[in-house]
Design a protein around this motif. Structure first.
Motif, PDB file in Angstrom:
ATOM      1  N   SER A   5      -0.853  -7.406   8.050  1.00 15.38           N
ATOM      2  CA  SER A   5      -2.073  -6.733   7.594  1.00 15.38           C
ATOM      3  C   SER A   5      -1.769  -5.766   6.447  1.00 15.38           C
ATOM      4  O   SER A   5      -2.594  -5.598   5.550  1.00 15.38           O
ATOM      5  CB  SER A   5      -2.802  -6.056   8.754  1.00 15.38           C
ATOM      6  OG  SER A   5      -2.057  -4.977   9.237  1.00 15.38           O
ATOM      7  N   VAL A   6      -0.572  -5.156   6.459  1.00 16.35           N
ATOM      8  CA  VAL A   6      -0.198  -4.307   5.313  1.00 16.35           C
ATOM      9  C   VAL A   6      -0.048  -5.169   4.055  1.00 16.35           C
ATOM     10  O   VAL A   6      -0.568  -4.841   2.985  1.00 16.35           O
ATOM     11  CB  VAL A   6       1.116  -3.530   5.590  1.00 16.35           C
ATOM     12  CG1 VAL A   6       1.573  -2.776   4.347  1.00 16.35           C
ATOM     13  CG2 VAL A   6       0.925  -2.557   6.747  1.00 16.35           C
ATOM     14  N   LYS A   9      -3.366  -6.298   2.806  1.00 18.14           N
ATOM     15  CA  LYS A   9      -4.092  -5.182   2.212  1.00 18.14           C
ATOM     16  C   LYS A   9      -3.630  -4.962   0.770  1.00 18.14           C
ATOM     17  O   LYS A   9      -4.446  -4.811  -0.139  1.00 18.14           O
ATOM     18  CB  LYS A   9      -3.844  -3.933   3.060  1.00 18.14           C
ATOM     19  CG  LYS A   9      -4.799  -2.818   2.762  1.00 18.14           C
ATOM     20  CD  LYS A   9      -6.199  -3.217   3.160  1.00 18.14           C
ATOM     21  CE  LYS A   9      -6.854  -2.172   3.996  1.00 18.14           C
ATOM     22  NZ  LYS A   9      -8.180  -2.541   4.443  1.00 18.14           N
ATOM     23  N   HIS A  10      -2.310  -4.965   0.579  1.00 16.87           N
ATOM     24  CA  HIS A  10      -1.779  -4.809  -0.792  1.00 16.87           C
ATOM     25  C   HIS A  10      -2.362  -5.883  -1.707  1.00 16.87           C
ATOM     26  O   HIS A  10      -2.788  -5.611  -2.815  1.00 16.87           O
ATOM     27  CB  HIS A  10      -0.251  -4.933  -0.796  1.00 16.87           C
ATOM     28  CG  HIS A  10       0.438  -3.743  -0.221  1.00 16.87           C
ATOM     29  ND1 HIS A  10       1.748  -3.779   0.184  1.00 16.87           N
ATOM     30  CD2 HIS A  10       0.005  -2.488   0.025  1.00 16.87           C
ATOM     31  CE1 HIS A  10       2.087  -2.598   0.655  1.00 16.87           C
ATOM     32  NE2 HIS A  10       1.055  -1.791   0.574  1.00 16.87           N
ATOM     33  N   VAL A  13      -6.165  -5.214  -2.294  1.00 14.13           N
ATOM     34  CA  VAL A  13      -6.545  -4.007  -3.034  1.00 14.13           C
ATOM     35  C   VAL A  13      -5.961  -4.004  -4.449  1.00 14.13           C
ATOM     36  O   VAL A  13      -6.620  -3.632  -5.403  1.00 14.13           O
ATOM     37  CB  VAL A  13      -6.127  -2.738  -2.254  1.00 14.13           C
ATOM     38  CG1 VAL A  13      -6.414  -1.499  -3.069  1.00 14.13           C
ATOM     39  CG2 VAL A  13      -6.855  -2.698  -0.919  1.00 14.13           C
ATOM     40  N   LYS A  14      -4.717  -4.472  -4.580  1.00 10.26           N
ATOM     41  CA  LYS A  14      -4.086  -4.455  -5.899  1.00 10.26           C
ATOM     42  C   LYS A  14      -4.449  -5.749  -6.637  1.00 10.26           C
ATOM     43  O   LYS A  14      -3.632  -6.636  -6.836  1.00 10.26           O
ATOM     44  CB  LYS A  14      -2.571  -4.327  -5.749  1.00 10.26           C
ATOM     45  CG  LYS A  14      -2.178  -3.089  -4.966  1.00 10.26           C
ATOM     46  CD  LYS A  14      -0.750  -2.728  -5.215  1.00 10.26           C
ATOM     47  CE  LYS A  14      -0.520  -1.318  -5.627  1.00 10.26           C
ATOM     48  NZ  LYS A  14      -1.407  -0.707  -6.587  1.00 10.26           N
ATOM     49  N   LYS A 279       5.557   2.232  -3.782  1.00 10.41           N
ATOM     50  CA  LYS A 279       5.201   2.467  -2.379  1.00 10.41           C
ATOM     51  C   LYS A 279       6.299   3.202  -1.621  1.00 10.41           C
ATOM     52  O   LYS A 279       6.268   3.214  -0.382  1.00 10.41           O
ATOM     53  CB  LYS A 279       4.931   1.121  -1.686  1.00 10.41           C
ATOM     54  CG  LYS A 279       3.744   0.377  -2.239  1.00 10.41           C
ATOM     55  CD  LYS A 279       2.466   0.955  -1.713  1.00 10.41           C
ATOM     56  CE  LYS A 279       1.260   0.370  -2.393  1.00 10.41           C
ATOM     57  NZ  LYS A 279       0.108   1.239  -2.323  1.00 10.41           N
ATOM     58  N   GLU A 282       5.163   5.611   0.995  1.00  6.84           N
ATOM     59  CA  GLU A 282       4.470   4.954   2.105  1.00  6.84           C
ATOM     60  C   GLU A 282       5.441   4.187   2.995  1.00  6.84           C
ATOM     61  O   GLU A 282       5.251   4.111   4.209  1.00  6.84           O
ATOM     62  CB  GLU A 282       3.399   4.009   1.568  1.00  6.84           C
ATOM     63  CG  GLU A 282       2.243   4.792   0.981  1.00  6.84           C
ATOM     64  CD  GLU A 282       1.533   4.021  -0.085  1.00  6.84           C
ATOM     65  OE1 GLU A 282       1.264   2.840   0.147  1.00  6.84           O
ATOM     66  OE2 GLU A 282       1.259   4.599  -1.153  1.00  6.84           O
TER      67      GLU A 282
ATOM     68  N   LEU B  97      -1.684   5.855   3.923  1.00 10.59           N
ATOM     69  CA  LEU B  97      -1.559   4.647   3.112  1.00 10.59           C
ATOM     70  C   LEU B  97      -2.846   4.501   2.294  1.00 10.59           C
ATOM     71  O   LEU B  97      -3.925   4.371   2.868  1.00 10.59           O
ATOM     72  CB  LEU B  97      -1.343   3.420   3.989  1.00 10.59           C
ATOM     73  CG  LEU B  97      -0.195   3.534   5.007  1.00 10.59           C
ATOM     74  CD1 LEU B  97      -0.056   2.238   5.801  1.00 10.59           C
ATOM     75  CD2 LEU B  97       1.121   3.871   4.347  1.00 10.59           C
ATOM     76  N   PHE B 100      -5.657   1.863   2.807  1.00  9.24           N
ATOM     77  CA  PHE B 100      -6.279   1.718   4.119  1.00  9.24           C
ATOM     78  C   PHE B 100      -7.314   2.810   4.363  1.00  9.24           C
ATOM     79  O   PHE B 100      -7.175   3.931   3.887  1.00  9.24           O
ATOM     80  CB  PHE B 100      -5.205   1.783   5.210  1.00  9.24           C
ATOM     81  CG  PHE B 100      -4.305   0.583   5.246  1.00  9.24           C
ATOM     82  CD1 PHE B 100      -4.474  -0.399   6.194  1.00  9.24           C
ATOM     83  CD2 PHE B 100      -3.295   0.423   4.309  1.00  9.24           C
ATOM     84  CE1 PHE B 100      -3.644  -1.511   6.230  1.00  9.24           C
ATOM     85  CE2 PHE B 100      -2.468  -0.681   4.331  1.00  9.24           C
ATOM     86  CZ  PHE B 100      -2.650  -1.653   5.295  1.00  9.24           C
TER      87      PHE B 100
END
Lengths: 386, 245
Positions: A5-6, A9-10, A13-14, A279, A282, B97, B100
């Motif tokens: 999911s990370v 998401k990247h 979003v990116k 990142k 993060e 993050l 998110f």
């Protein structure tokens, strides 16, 4: 599976980075697919043109025998082999043709014109005058262009065939063909009966030409016929250079395409490297939250894999559409030996779509290994400081 | 009360060209349910100590015991697991993050722990509602104020019900109103859930709201103060030097 999911998401979003990475891989895959479809198409055209005049398999008499005697039984056996689409018997000899004061030695071949045409397309593609099928009716002959030039004979006129030990015959010229291949254009065709009369032989033939649905089955079929005691040669054995040329061409072409894809996956490696740098904090925070090193590695491997897969699928779709479009345009080239312009074909092999998607996936994951490893080796304390 | 953290003769020496002693043979016992502040000048070893307790860093020598288990030399995988189960972190910068949403950020430690996605979401929503962020669940960090983000970060640190919550200058970036709000929240949780809070701070006003203040200088505890009613009493080991803060 929080890693996935990370990663997703990247990717979501990116957008700009995703588009660039997917675009680079996709373009490379598309180029590959189009290039491969051209390769497949050319091979197809090349094969069909080449085998318009050449048999896939040539069967000659058993060792020590001059002719194939029981050829009807043999032909039935051959017809029974799956994949056989044409079987053409030939009785060949040498003859001296004379027209007025002109004389020429030729290869005289007795054939069944319908069967010959299935194996060679001679009747359909290469006749410049008259009709190949007319030889079936009595003392008639079709001549290659070179012989016509030498004898200076015209359609409908008589030529005389003689040879030591042969029965002289007068033959009517009912057709003229021009293949552009010297060996062929120095041949003449008559019916099997005419050839037997001329040679004063019984119901025998000297060779059989075979065409198959799939030329690559030739070796297997040839060995099946050889097992009966006859001499059977596949095109690979008859023209060894041909296969070698195809192999070298295919290899060098594939090598270039793989290199194109490797270069494109550098885009993914670069994007991943940038992402890891960007990142860092993060990654530190994920580690503080309890993500272990292999989880961190997985995030970036997943991400490069997914980008690669997306690129692969996008590239395949694009490549397929471009290939279909180019194929529909029917571009043509002319070749000196071909009587008609050759249509350039773009044939997409479905396996290529699967294979190059997988190759894009594998290369992209490989491109992600180093950045992913770097990310996983970060010291959380240093990473959190940024 | 049982000891949740026991530190024995802990030393941390950074050798990066010059030798820097960050922790100089420290002994420390933290009991379960304590609300503790660590103060001291920059470079006194506060953050190093916090990183040791937080299992983010390893000591040069000495021992760290967590819940009566020696965790000084456990393997990285187990370390990560303990960070996930036993520890919650809040830093000066929220370190959320950015891609998110608030609720997704709070869910993250739960997902790392392998909690089912739906359950993780429900639990995270409950936490955010308690933090007064029930109407901000879907907002990303860029769409929230500094105080709101820090509250999300606190919710995230608490999501997995850790035994110890570690705060490194957690209100350092907030105005006094937000900072009080975050503090009150932690205090309440400390009383309700008996969670242990260890806060590193520059801010004496913040430190004075805790029950025990440790003052570090040059990698050693130079002063320890315990709450008694509204004030503090110093223990005998207190060497009152001038403050470098």
């Amino acid at each position: 599976m929080f890693e996935l999911s990370v990663a997703m998401k990247h990717i979501r979003v990116k957008k700009r980075q995703t588009i660039l990475a997917v675009g680079a891989v996709g373009l490379a895959v598309a180029i590959t697919i189009v290039s491969r479809s051209l390769m497949n198409g050319s091979m197809e055209s090349f094969f069909s043109i080449f085998f318009e005049l050449a048999p896939h398999i040539l069967v000659t008499p058993k060792e020590g025998e001059e002719y194939i005697y029981l050829y009807k039984t043999l032909m039935e056996t051959i017809w029974a082999i799956p994949g056989v689409i044409a079987v053409s018997p030939t009785l060949a000899t040498t003859a001296t043709l004379a027209y007025e004061d002109n004389v020429d030695n030729v290869a005289l071949q007795g054939v069944i014109s319908v069967e010959l045409n299935k194996v060679t397309k001679l009747g359909d593609e290469y006749m410049v005058a008259g009709d190949l099928y007319a030889i079936q009716n009595g003392r008639r002959v079709v001549l290659g262009q070179k012989i016509v030039d030498k004898l200076d004979v015209k359609l409908g006129e008589n030529v005389r065939a003689t040879f030591p030990d042969a029965k002289p015959l007068t033959l009517v010229v009912v057709g003229i063909f021009d293949t552009g291949v010297a060996e062929w254009d120095e041949s003449v065709f008559v019916s099997l009966d005419t050839a037997r009369d001329f040679m004063d032989e019984g119901d025998v033939i000297s060779s059989i030409n075979i065409h198959l649905e799939d030329p690559y089955q030739a070796d297997a079929v040839a060995s099946e016929i050889s097992a009966l005691g006859y001499e059977a040669k596949s095109w690979r054995t008859m023209f060894p250079d041909f296969q070698e040329a195809i192999d070298i061409e295919t290899f060098s072409n594939n090598l270039i395409l793989i290199l194109v894809m490797v270069i494109a996956t550098f885009g993914i490696a670069n994007a991943m490297n940038m992402l890891v740098l960007e990142k860092t904090k993060e990654i530190g925070m994920l580690m503080a939250m309890g993500a272990n090193r292999s989880s961190i590695r997985r995030i970036f491997l997943f991400e490069s894999g997914i980008l690669g897969l997306m690129g692969g699928i996008f590239g395949c779709a694009l490549g397929y559409l471009v290939s279909v479009y180019l194929h529909s345009q029917e571009y043509t080239v002319t070749a000196p030996t071909a009587p008609q312009p050759i249509v350039i074909q773009f044939l997409v092999d479905p396996w290529d779509l699967l294979a190059f998607t997988l190759i894009a996936l594998v290369l992209s994951v490989a491109a992600g290994v180093y950045p992913a490893h770097n990310a996983s080796q970060l010291d959380p304390v240093v990473a959190l400081r940024g | 009360m049982s000891n949740i953290i026991e530190i024995k003769n802990l030393r941390k020496i950074y050798e990066d060209g010059v030798e820097v002693v960050a922790l100089d043979g420290m002994d420390l016992i933290i009991e379960e349910g304590e609300f503790l502040a660590i103060v001291g000048p920059s470079g006194s070893g506060k953050s190093t100590l916090l990183n040791m307790i937080g299992l983010l860093d390893t000591p040069t020598s000495g021992e760290i015991w967590l819940k009566e288990k020696n965790i000084t030399k456990i393997d990285p995988k187990e370390r990560a697991r303990l960070r996930n189960r036993e520890l919650g972190f809040v830093f000066q910068y929220h370190h959320l993050l950015p891609e998110f949403s608030a609720v997704e950020n709070v869910m993250m430690p739960l997902l790392i722990a392998g909690v089912d996605k739906k359950e993780a979401r429900e639990r995270s929503i409950t936490f955010l509602e308690e933090m007064g962020l029930g109407d901000r669940l879907g907002n990303r960090p860029t769409q929230l104020s500094g105080g709101q983000n820090q509250r999300v970060a606190v919710a995230r640190a608490l999501a997995n019900h850790p035994s110890i919550v570690i705060g490194d200058e957690l209100t350092g970036n907030l105005d006094s109103k937000s900072s009080d709000m975050v503090y009150d929240l932690l205090r309440e949780l400390n009383r309700e859930m008996n969670q242990t809070f260890i806060l590193v701070t520059h801010d004496m006003k913040m430190a004075e709201k805790t029950d025990r203040i440790l003052r570090l200088v040059d990698g050693r505890i130079v002063c320890e103060m315990l709450r008694e009613g509204d004030g503090f009493v110093t223990r005998d080991l207190c060497e009152l030097e001038e403050d470098h803060t």
